[in-house]
Each structure stands twice: as structure tokens, then as C-alpha cells.
Design an enzyme around this catalytic site. Structure first.
Site, PDB file in Angstrom:
ATOM      1  N   CYS A  67       0.808  -1.222   0.000  1.00  0.00           N
ATOM      2  CA  CYS A  67       0.000   0.000   0.000  1.00  0.00           C
ATOM      3  C   CYS A  67       0.843   1.275   0.000  1.00  0.00           C
ATOM      4  CB  CYS A  67      -0.926   0.006   1.210  1.00  0.00           C
ATOM      5  SG  CYS A  67      -1.912  -1.488   1.354  1.00  0.00           S
ATOM      6  N   HIS A  70      -2.921   7.599   6.273  1.00  0.00           N
ATOM      7  CA  HIS A  70      -3.163   6.312   5.618  1.00  0.00           C
ATOM      8  C   HIS A  70      -4.581   5.869   5.938  1.00  0.00           C
ATOM      9  CE1 HIS A  70      -2.104   2.730   3.514  1.00  0.00           C
ATOM     10  NE2 HIS A  70      -2.307   1.953   4.561  1.00  0.00           N
ATOM     11  N   GLU A  90      -1.518   4.820  13.763  1.00  0.00           N
ATOM     12  CA  GLU A  90      -1.134   6.027  13.035  1.00  0.00           C
ATOM     13  C   GLU A  90      -1.361   7.268  13.886  1.00  0.00           C
ATOM     14  OE1 GLU A  90      -1.552   7.976   8.566  1.00  0.00           O
ATOM     15  OE2 GLU A  90      -2.968   6.432   9.190  1.00  0.00           O
ATOM     16  N   LYS A 129      -9.658   7.966   2.128  1.00  0.00           N
ATOM     17  CA  LYS A 129     -10.111   6.601   1.833  1.00  0.00           C
ATOM     18  C   LYS A 129     -11.564   6.403   2.251  1.00  0.00           C
ATOM     19  CE  LYS A 129      -5.628   4.216   2.098  1.00  0.00           C
ATOM     20  NZ  LYS A 129      -4.743   5.364   2.414  1.00  0.00           N
ATOM     21  N   HIS A 175      -9.890   2.002  -0.442  1.00  0.00           N
ATOM     22  CA  HIS A 175      -8.433   1.826  -0.363  1.00  0.00           C
ATOM     23  C   HIS A 175      -7.931   1.313  -1.714  1.00  0.00           C
ATOM     24  CE1 HIS A 175      -4.463   1.097   0.802  1.00  0.00           C
ATOM     25  NE2 HIS A 175      -4.623   0.369   1.892  1.00  0.00           N
ATOM     26  N   PHE A 197       1.403  -3.447   3.993  1.00  0.00           N
ATOM     27  CA  PHE A 197       1.737  -4.795   4.433  1.00  0.00           C
ATOM     28  C   PHE A 197       3.243  -5.017   4.256  1.00  0.00           C
ATOM     29  CE2 PHE A 197      -2.427  -7.453   3.889  1.00  0.00           C
ATOM     30  CZ  PHE A 197      -3.042  -6.677   4.839  1.00  0.00           C
TER      31      PHE A 197
END
Length: 417
Positions: A165, A306, A317, A338, A343, A402
Site C-alpha cells: 500500500c 493512511h 497512526e 479513503k 483503499h 503490508f
């Protein structure tokens, strides 16, 4: 030592669930519109997650040649279309750039998954002779970058970054560094993904990563920082930017849209799918990007988070932002777009870079949609549900993928000084 080049943005393009061009996309972001709906690409009867951010009403032939399109998987179509948009805005035409000092820097996660699935079915049903001749050139991840380089005649670096991502952000960061250090004058950089397929969605469902509670009300399913969130919503699309050295852009009289001033990447080295709950890697990436930008903490007014709408990401975060910014974390604005786009995996950071550029241009903080019951661990100003006007000097974009990949970009308005 030669002085480092300044890096400016002169063109932008996007294909995503909200729109297939930048200005319509921005209008919908400002209006707080969700691009999430039922999955139409395959039968979801047996799937726990039945919703996604699909690209709709997209006709690549309005900007691309039909012969080109026939050799492209969906992720390449999205990227090539967005690249043409960006080049058109930049007014970069043959003769206005040196092809040997022009590069393509692409972020992608898993290539042409729909091509894999389609041809595996042919293989199992009818044998190897049924597999399409262009299967390999269409499915491999580097083909978006390769097709774009061929289309525009860019003969400098052409590569693909795969950091889950964070891929789109890291690709822009790679291009940024290549220009800073004088390796290229011009770069097309961004990310692309088309992973709303049977196998991909099934895999994410098995990880229990996707939202399943809101299948009947998809527009409220992506709810970053909200107590009622239950996973991320898969999306697809692309974002592409034209980056140039300031000297190159000025030499040809280009309109400069903004400036990239900082970038950093780190790794958590913690877990294949879960972030380090302490947010140490994300915090280091933010801090390093700010140091490169030469920005004071109090000058950062906006962070495009994110913000995936997962329990693991959103609290981590938030913690990382507070670690870096201290008391100023409660004064700056943070939002996750998002909540509207879904996403977009490898494309997320690139599309969110475009959001940061437009937020600075219009001095506007985009909202976090569907934030109605904040998680007690998420206690910052996430601009809930309604965007706001305000001063944005520096904007930061976070991408956390990831594998523990953390990528951070810092933007500011261009000033000729």
C-alpha cells in the site's frame, strides 16, 4: 558539491472510483461523496465482503489508442489514462523534453490479477493452448510503466516499485530523489491497482481485513478512526504526476502546480500484515521526511493519513502522529480520504498525493467521511464529515503497507525563491 535540484509538479491525472479526471475527483472530495458500492465484477454470494470502490463509466479509448488498449490489463489502462491526463496538463510534448533524461516510476502491488484468473480458467478447462498469447505481457507488474514509457518515448529509468500500500508513494519518492540528484529532468510517477477480482477479494476476506458489516449500506462502510469501523474497503484506480526539476520546468515556461520537498521510507520489521502497534516506523518516516523538507512541526497544517478504517492502523497512526508532533498534533488537521475513495492499494498514495496538492492549492481540508462515533484512541482533529477552509503551509501524506513498509511525502505551495 552540486546543489540539489528542487522538484515541482506540473501535471496530474487520476482514474478512481469517484471520477476519471482530477477536477471532477476534487469536486466530489469537497462534496463528501463516497465512491463505494456493490461489487459488480463477479458474483459475491459466497463472499463475506460484497462491496468495493470500483472504477465506473471509464472509457480508456477517449485518450488511448484502441490497439494499445488491447494489450493492456486493467491496472495498465488506469495508469496509462492517468499519465496522458498528467502529460496533457503539463503540456509536455515531443521536443520539450530529452527522452534520455525522462523516466517512469510506477507503484503497483499485484499486476493484472484478472488476466491471471481468466487464463487459469482457460488452462484448467481447455489446456495450455487456450491461454492467450499476451497473458504474460499483460499481467506482470512492470507493464504499466513499460507501456507508458513506450507511449511517450521516455528512454531514461523505467521501473516499478512494489511495497504494497506504500507503492505509489514510494514510486513518487523514487522519482523525487532521481530529479533531486540530477539523474533525470522529467518523471511520470504514481501508482496503479486493479485488484477487485475473485481471488484477491477472497484472499483479503480470509485475512479478515475487509469491511463486512455494511454490505447493505456501502457508502458508510469506510469509516476511518470511527469506533464502528470493521475493516477496509477494497478499491482500484490510478494516480499519476508529472515531476520536473525546477530549472527544467522554468526553462520551458511550465505552469507549476506545487512542490515536493520531503520524502522518507522505513520498515517496521515487525509483521507481514500488521503494523508495529507502537508506530515507531511510521513516526521515523514522518520525522525524516520533515527533516528533508526543512519544515518546522508547527508549519505542518494537514496530514492525509493512511487511515484505512482498520483497528490496527488507525490507532497506531494516531499514536505515531502524536509521537512526532507532540502538542501540535492536536492543532493540525488529519483526514483519511479513503473514507470516500476506498483503499486503492498501490494507487492510494499517488491519489492522496494529488489530494494534498489540491488541498494546498485551494487551502481546503478534505473531510473524513462517516466519522460519527470516534474511537477513544483516535483523539485528533480528523475533519469529520465536512471539509473546511483554512491555511495549509505544508501537507504530509502517509502510506503504510503490508510488510511494514512506511512511505511519507511532504508538499508545499511553490514559491520562486
Amino acid at each position: 558539491m552540486k546543489e540539489l535540484e528542487r522538484v515541482v509538479v506540473t501535471g496530474m491525472g487520476t482514474v478512481n472510483p469517484l471520477a476519471t479526471n482530477v477536477e471532477q475527483f476534487w469536486e466530489k472530495i469537497q462534496a463528501g461523496v463516497s465512491g463505494i458500492g456493490p461489487i459488480t465484477k463477479f458474483d459475491t454470494t459466497e463472499y463475506p465482503a460484497k462491496i468495493a470502490g470500483e472504477v465506473r463509466d471509464f472509457d480508456p479509448s477517449d485518450l488511448l489508442d484502441r490497439k494499445e488498449i488491447r494489450g493492456m490489463a486493467d491496472f495498465t489502462k488506469f495508469a496509462a489514462h492517468a499519465a496522458v491526463q498528467a502529460m496533457n496538463q503539463a503540456k509536455l510534448q515531443a521536443g520539450s523534453f530529452d527522452p534520455y533524461r525522462s523516466g517512469v516510476y510506477m507503484g503497483n502491488g499485484i499486476g493484472g490479477f484478472e488476466v491471471v484468473e481468466e487464463n487459469l480458467a482457460k488452462l484448467y478447462d481447455r489446456g495450455p493452448h487456450a491461454v492467450a498469447p499476451l497473458t504474460i505481457p499483460k499481467l506482470i507488474s512492470n507493464e504499466a510503466a513499460g507501456n507508458i514509457a513506450i507511449h511517450f518515448g521516455f528512454k531514461g529509468p523505467c521501473h516499478t516499485t512494489v511495497t504494497a500500500c506504500a507503492s505509489g508513494t514510494d514510486a513518487i519518492g523514487d522519482a523525487f530523489n532521481a530529479i533531486r540528484f540530477g539523474l533525470v529532468d522529467v518523471a511520470l510517477a504514481g501508482g496503479t491497482e486493479a485488484a477487485i477480482t475473485q481471488l484477491s477479494v477472497a484472499g483479503f476476506c480470509r485475512l479478515q481485513a475487509l469491511a463486512t458489516r455494511y454490505n447493505d449500506t456501502p457508502t458508510i462502510a469506510s469509516r476511518p478512526f470511527d469506533k464502528e469501523r470493521d475493516g477496509f474497503v477494497m478499491g482500484e484506480g490510478s494516480g499519476m504526476l508529472v515531476l520536473e526539476s525546477l530549472s527544467h520546468a522554468q526553462s520551458r515556461g511550465a505552469q507549476i502546480l506545487g512542490e515536493i520537498v520531503g520524502y522518507s521510507m522505513t520498515c517496521d520489521a515487525y509483521h507481514l500484515t500488521a503494523p508495529d502497534p507502537a508506530g515507531e516506523g511510521a513516526a521515523r518516516a514522518m520525522r525524516s521526511a520533515l527533516e528533508m523538507a526543512g519544515a518546522k512541526l508547527e508549519e505542518v497544517d494537514y496530514i492525509n493519513a493512511h487511515g484505512t478504517s482498520t483497528a490496527a492502523n488507525d490507532s497506531m497512526e494516531t499514536k505515531a502522529i502524536k509521537t512526532v508532533f507532540g502538542d501540535h498534533a492536536y492543532k493540525l488537521k488529519v483526514s483519511s480520504t479513503k473514507s470516500m475513495t476506498s483503499h486503492l492499494i498501490a494507487a492510494a498514495g499517488a491519489v492522496e498525493a494529488i489530494v494534498c496538492m489540491l488541498a494546498i492549492r485551494d487551502q481546503y481540508f478534505p473531510c473524513t467521511l462517516n466519522l460519527t462515533n470516534p474511537d477513544s484512541e483516535c483523539d485528533l482533529d480528523y475533519v469529520p464529515n465536512q471539509g473546511r477552509k483554512g491555511t495549509i503551509r505544508y501537507a504530509m501524506s502517509n502510506s503504510l503497507g503490508f510488510g511494514g513498509h512506511n512511505g511519507v511525502l511532504v508538499f508545499k505551495a511553490f514559491q520562486n525563491a
